[in-house]
Design a protein around this motif. Sequence first.
Motif, PDB file in Angstrom:
ATOM      1  N   UNK A   1       8.031   5.725   4.421  1.00  0.00           N
ATOM      2  CA  UNK A   1       7.182   6.712   4.524  1.00  0.00           C
ATOM      3  C   UNK A   1       7.741   8.025   3.868  1.00  0.00           C
ATOM      4  N   UNK A   2       8.888   8.086   3.407  1.00  0.00           N
ATOM      5  CA  UNK A   2       9.396   8.961   2.654  1.00  0.00           C
ATOM      6  C   UNK A   2       8.760   9.077   1.260  1.00  0.00           C
TER       7      UNK A   2
ATOM      8  N   UNK B   1       5.776   8.876   0.706  1.00  0.00           N
ATOM      9  CA  UNK B   1       4.428   9.637   0.841  1.00  0.00           C
ATOM     10  C   UNK B   1       4.671  11.048   0.326  1.00  0.00           C
ATOM     11  N   UNK B   2       5.832  11.282   0.066  1.00  0.00           N
ATOM     12  CA  UNK B   2       6.378  13.003  -0.095  1.00  0.00           C
ATOM     13  C   UNK B   2       6.221  12.798  -1.695  1.00  0.00           C
TER      14      UNK B   2
ATOM     15  N   UNK C   1       0.879  -1.191  -0.144  1.00  0.00           N
ATOM     16  CA  UNK C   1      -0.208   0.018  -0.116  1.00  0.00           C
ATOM     17  C   UNK C   1       0.925   1.191  -0.128  1.00  0.00           C
ATOM     18  N   UNK C   2       1.828   1.314   0.657  1.00  0.00           N
ATOM     19  CA  UNK C   2       2.924   2.229   0.998  1.00  0.00           C
ATOM     20  C   UNK C   2       3.486   2.425  -0.610  1.00  0.00           C
TER      21      UNK C   2
ATOM     22  N   UNK D   1      -2.629   2.103  10.260  1.00  0.00           N
ATOM     23  CA  UNK D   1      -2.329   3.459   9.687  1.00  0.00           C
ATOM     24  C   UNK D   1      -3.285   4.659  10.957  1.00  0.00           C
TER      25      UNK D   1
ATOM     26  N   UNK E   1       5.693   3.546   8.503  1.00  0.00           N
ATOM     27  CA  UNK E   1       5.734   2.815   9.867  1.00  0.00           C
ATOM     28  C   UNK E   1       4.545   2.399  10.404  1.00  0.00           C
TER      29      UNK E   1
ATOM     30  N   UNK F   1      -4.653   2.649  -0.579  1.00  0.00           N
ATOM     31  CA  UNK F   1      -4.986   1.959   0.673  1.00  0.00           C
ATOM     32  C   UNK F   1      -5.802   0.523   0.246  1.00  0.00           C
TER      33      UNK F   1
ATOM     34  N   UNK G   1      -0.699   7.815  12.747  1.00  0.00           N
ATOM     35  CA  UNK G   1      -0.908   9.010  12.427  1.00  0.00           C
ATOM     36  C   UNK G   1      -1.135   9.075  10.816  1.00  0.00           C
ATOM     37  N   UNK G   2      -1.286   8.019  10.095  1.00  0.00           N
ATOM     38  CA  UNK G   2      -1.537   7.897   8.602  1.00  0.00           C
ATOM     39  C   UNK G   2      -0.151   7.723   8.058  1.00  0.00           C
ATOM     40  N   UNK G   3       1.042   7.298   8.771  1.00  0.00           N
ATOM     41  CA  UNK G   3       2.065   7.112   7.961  1.00  0.00           C
ATOM     42  C   UNK G   3       2.318   5.586   7.544  1.00  0.00           C
ATOM     43  N   UNK G   4       2.540   5.579   6.247  1.00  0.00           N
ATOM     44  CA  UNK G   4       2.224   4.484   5.690  1.00  0.00           C
ATOM     45  C   UNK G   4       3.397   3.413   5.811  1.00  0.00           C
TER      46      UNK G   4
ATOM     47  N   UNK H   1      11.095   3.582   7.011  1.00  0.00           N
ATOM     48  CA  UNK H   1      11.691   4.936   6.958  1.00  0.00           C
ATOM     49  C   UNK H   1      11.399   5.479   5.464  1.00  0.00           C
TER      50      UNK H   1
END
Lengths: 322, 246
Positions: free
Chosen positions: A204-205, A207-208, A69-70, A257, A266, A75, A261-264, A201
């Motif tokens: 998560x990045x 996501x940017x 998903x990340x 998630x 972590x 999702x 707090x929504x971080x894919x 990590x």
Amino acid sequence: MSLRLYLVFAILTFVLLAVSVLVSLQSLPALFESDPSLAAKILVELRLPRALLALAYGSVLGASGAAIQALFANPLASPDITGATGGAALGAVVTAYLIGFASPLGVALGGVGGAGLALALLLLLAGPRAESATLLLAGIAISAITGAATALALSLAPSPFAFYDAYDWLMGSLVDRSLPQLAFAALPALAVTVWLATRAHALDTLALGEETAAAMGFNVVRLRYGVVAATALGVGAAVSVCGAVGFIGLVGPVLARALTRGHPGRAILPAALIGAVLLLGADIAIRFAPPDRSVPVGIVTALFGAPFFLALVARMRWQGQR
Amino acid sequence: MMARIQALGMAVHGRLERCDIALAAGTLTMLVGPNGAGKTTLLRALAGVGAAEGVVTIDGEPLAGLPPARRIALLAYLGASRDVLWPLSARDYVALGLLHDQGDGRATAALASVEAEQFAGRRIDTLSTGERTRVQLARALAPGALALLLDEPCANLDPQWQLAVVERLCAEARKGAAVILSVHDLDLAQAHADRVIVIDKGRIVADGGPKKALSPAVVGRIFGVERSAQGGWQRLNPRADPRSSR
């Protein structure tokens, strides 16, 4: 997610593990008195593998679902929806029934190969930078193809009982698996879960956006292939032993998630714990089926997971996302 | 803080012709050019994103192959897309651009520096495009990188915020960063840039101070416009496509 929550999940997992080993064994104390070696055998060779399989399979579904998903920033992606599970089932069926290499190693290799091929085909069809719609449609197409091909392989299998035989297995079942089978499913599953958690990590990045992550020095292409290969390995091996268990790879990460707090990225470790809890719980629930009836665990997860999937789609639509 | 970006032999197949660029510390460079001229391609090549020929060095350190921890300190890149993929809070979004040990306080400070601290706790997907642009700019500013490469940071912003963003980037340059941003507004470039690079069809066609690089001759030839008597811009040849007439 806070340390306290991790502790809660760890305790919950442990309790469910104990329940899974001991549930509906009211005669156990008596058996231990009359035949201690038989009682120990039941616990160690039947109950423990079943509980550990649920733990390993549930966690790898949760972890790889969160990672996928990340990776695809969607999702709705998960091992079953991207066709990896279907590919693994096809690979395992072909290896076991057509090639006749039915040892745990052979079936596991078939499962990993099938899942790998399905995911490679997905990347080929949808491209490495696919839009989510293309990706999911390609996944649906692959699931349809692998489903049909699995049925065809079973029809053509030399054994006349192949269909009946495979039904229980393919619908997802953790019952009566041997210790070597446990090893072939659980060891890759746990290794993959741990490796995916180390990518938290980087994911998560992502996501940017891929461009930003690449400018920050993350090797996005290598990350993509790594996650896909790890998912093929972990899910493929688990499916070859336990069959296809749907929706845990979808539900686990979505719930996780909410805790990160929504971080894919972590969410990977919490998703693994939630996946383990869900599959342990589902496998405990089916023990309450009427006597001399067995309900495959995959049916229970689908019964609860599919409405969850629908609710998720509806919520995304109302919120105007994609 | 001293930064010098040197990009030698940059080329992207079919999009960007071979060029060498050096960006000095403490300079605000604006990249202008018509649509499709290759501004984004050049910025991506400088940021080391995608397949580009050539070597980028910052402070003498080659960019390729550096681990994230080092690269984040050297370079920050803001892409042209304002899409957000996950419903994170603005503070969490900005913090993702930071190193682990830089902490949440720095994210909040970066948001405050673009006057977006009121969005810190809000989900970024619920912000307007202009608000999101400022949050994404804060993400790029937060690590305090030596070089800032920004693709259209003023797009989607009203005049007040365009000026605020340019002033903020000027301040970064005065502190010693090497800043390059692409803009569409030639007035903005003329008024605020230390240096303007004009790019057309993947080639650098003018480079220097804003007066020289955006001379009436260059602006007329590349953009097909001239100053009107009222001080605005007017098309040189309103009927024909300016690009095909030259």
